[in-house]
Scaffold this motif. Structure first.
Motif, PDB file in Angstrom:
ATOM      1  N   PHE A  80       0.852  -1.186   0.000  1.00  0.00           N
ATOM      2  CA  PHE A  80       0.000   0.000   0.000  1.00  0.00           C
ATOM      3  C   PHE A  80       0.885   1.232   0.000  1.00  0.00           C
ATOM      4  O   PHE A  80       1.698   1.408   0.911  1.00  0.00           O
ATOM      5  CB  PHE A  80      -0.930  -0.006   1.209  1.00  0.00           C
ATOM      6  N   ILE A  81       0.735   2.045  -1.033  1.00  0.00           N
ATOM      7  CA  ILE A  81       1.487   3.300  -1.130  1.00  0.00           C
ATOM      8  C   ILE A  81       0.569   4.408  -0.634  1.00  0.00           C
ATOM      9  O   ILE A  81      -0.472   4.682  -1.239  1.00  0.00           O
ATOM     10  CB  ILE A  81       1.937   3.599  -2.579  1.00  0.00           C
TER      11      ILE A  81
ATOM     12  N   VAL B 268      -8.778   8.745  -0.140  1.00  0.00           N
ATOM     13  CA  VAL B 268      -9.062   8.725   1.286  1.00  0.00           C
ATOM     14  C   VAL B 268      -9.084  10.176   1.775  1.00  0.00           C
ATOM     15  O   VAL B 268      -8.065  10.868   1.716  1.00  0.00           O
ATOM     16  CB  VAL B 268      -7.998   7.913   2.059  1.00  0.00           C
ATOM     17  N   ASP B 269     -10.235  10.626   2.243  1.00  0.00           N
ATOM     18  CA  ASP B 269     -10.395  11.991   2.738  1.00  0.00           C
ATOM     19  C   ASP B 269      -9.764  12.100   4.124  1.00  0.00           C
ATOM     20  O   ASP B 269     -10.093  11.327   5.022  1.00  0.00           O
ATOM     21  CB  ASP B 269     -11.880  12.340   2.806  1.00  0.00           C
TER      22      ASP B 269
ATOM     23  N   VAL C 224      -9.243   8.255   9.397  1.00  0.00           N
ATOM     24  CA  VAL C 224      -8.490   8.076   8.150  1.00  0.00           C
ATOM     25  C   VAL C 224      -7.904   6.670   8.090  1.00  0.00           C
ATOM     26  O   VAL C 224      -7.991   5.987   7.062  1.00  0.00           O
ATOM     27  CB  VAL C 224      -7.390   9.154   8.011  1.00  0.00           C
ATOM     28  N   VAL C 225      -7.337   6.217   9.203  1.00  0.00           N
ATOM     29  CA  VAL C 225      -6.770   4.865   9.254  1.00  0.00           C
ATOM     30  C   VAL C 225      -7.864   3.828   9.005  1.00  0.00           C
ATOM     31  O   VAL C 225      -7.641   2.849   8.278  1.00  0.00           O
ATOM     32  CB  VAL C 225      -6.035   4.619  10.593  1.00  0.00           C
TER      33      VAL C 225
ATOM     34  N   VAL D 149     -10.174  -0.275   2.782  1.00  0.00           N
ATOM     35  CA  VAL D 149      -9.648  -0.553   1.436  1.00  0.00           C
ATOM     36  C   VAL D 149      -8.778  -1.799   1.469  1.00  0.00           C
ATOM     37  O   VAL D 149      -8.878  -2.659   0.591  1.00  0.00           O
ATOM     38  CB  VAL D 149      -8.857   0.658   0.887  1.00  0.00           C
ATOM     39  N   SER D 150      -7.933  -1.919   2.473  1.00  0.00           N
ATOM     40  CA  SER D 150      -7.009  -3.069   2.530  1.00  0.00           C
ATOM     41  C   SER D 150      -7.755  -4.392   2.626  1.00  0.00           C
ATOM     42  O   SER D 150      -7.281  -5.413   2.113  1.00  0.00           O
ATOM     43  CB  SER D 150      -6.027  -2.920   3.695  1.00  0.00           C
ATOM     44  N   ASP D 151      -8.907  -4.377   3.266  1.00  0.00           N
ATOM     45  CA  ASP D 151      -9.702  -5.605   3.375  1.00  0.00           C
ATOM     46  C   ASP D 151     -10.066  -6.162   1.995  1.00  0.00           C
ATOM     47  O   ASP D 151     -10.164  -7.377   1.823  1.00  0.00           O
ATOM     48  CB  ASP D 151     -10.983  -5.354   4.187  1.00  0.00           C
TER      49      ASP D 151
END
Length: 177
Positions: free
Chosen positions: A12-13, A155-156, A164-165, A171-173
């Motif tokens: 993830f960047i 991601v706002d 935010v996290v 998203v990572s899920d």
């Protein structure tokens, strides 16, 4: 018959202009998903750090070796079938494309907010080499990722760090299951 289970991997960047919270969000996000964390600022060549410290914006030629280091770090994480989080401004699509080159599991999370929100945060930062005077050049350079770019999400960052996290984890899920 036993099948070998391979764990999902991704890199993830965390991208965006200065002061969007990339390092803070990236470190918290990496911890939350048990991923390796690399702050891309630590991969800048000495000349880049000195140039930015003097209030001079980087150009494409300055960024080239830095982007190569980011791409290689992503490649290493991917080849080891690990999960990683790398913080990198990646302001232009060509930069993001360079990072994607040879990597198949790179996901960009574009941290963004209104310029006024970012400027306020930048004024409250301590110990960073990027002065407020360079924020305009960051926004001028930024090419907002569009729907044609693979594996890129917005991601706002107007909310709290925890909010935010949580957006990043959601998203990572999608990629890690």
């Amino acid at each position: 018959m036993n099948e070998i289970q391979t764990k999902p991997s991704a890199v993830f960047i965390i991208m965006g202009v200065s002061s969007t919270g990339k390092s803070t969000v990236g470190a918290s996000f990496a911890s939350a998903i048990n991923a390796k964390f690399i702050d891309g600022d630590d991969l800048h060549p000495k000349a880049n750090v000195l140039k930015m410290s003097q209030g001079e914006p980087l150009n494409d030629q300055d960024r080239a070796p830095w982007l190569e280091r980011i791409r290689d770090a992503a490649f290493s994480i991917e080849k080891k079938n690990e999960v990683g989080v790398i913080v990198c401004s990646a302001l232009k699509q060509t930069y993001r494309d360079q990072i994607r080159e040879g990597n198949n599991k790179v996901v960009f999370l574009h941290l963004h907010a209104e310029k006024e929100v970012i400027a306020k945060r930048m004024l409250n930062r301590e110990g960073h080499f990027m002065p407020l005077s360079l924020l305009d050049s960051q926004f001028a350079t930024l090419e907002i990722p569009n729907a044609n770019e693979p594996s890129t999400h917005h991601v706002d960052v107007s909310g709290s760090i925890d909010e935010v996290v949580q957006q990043c984890i959601a998203v990572s899920d999608t990629y890690l299951g």
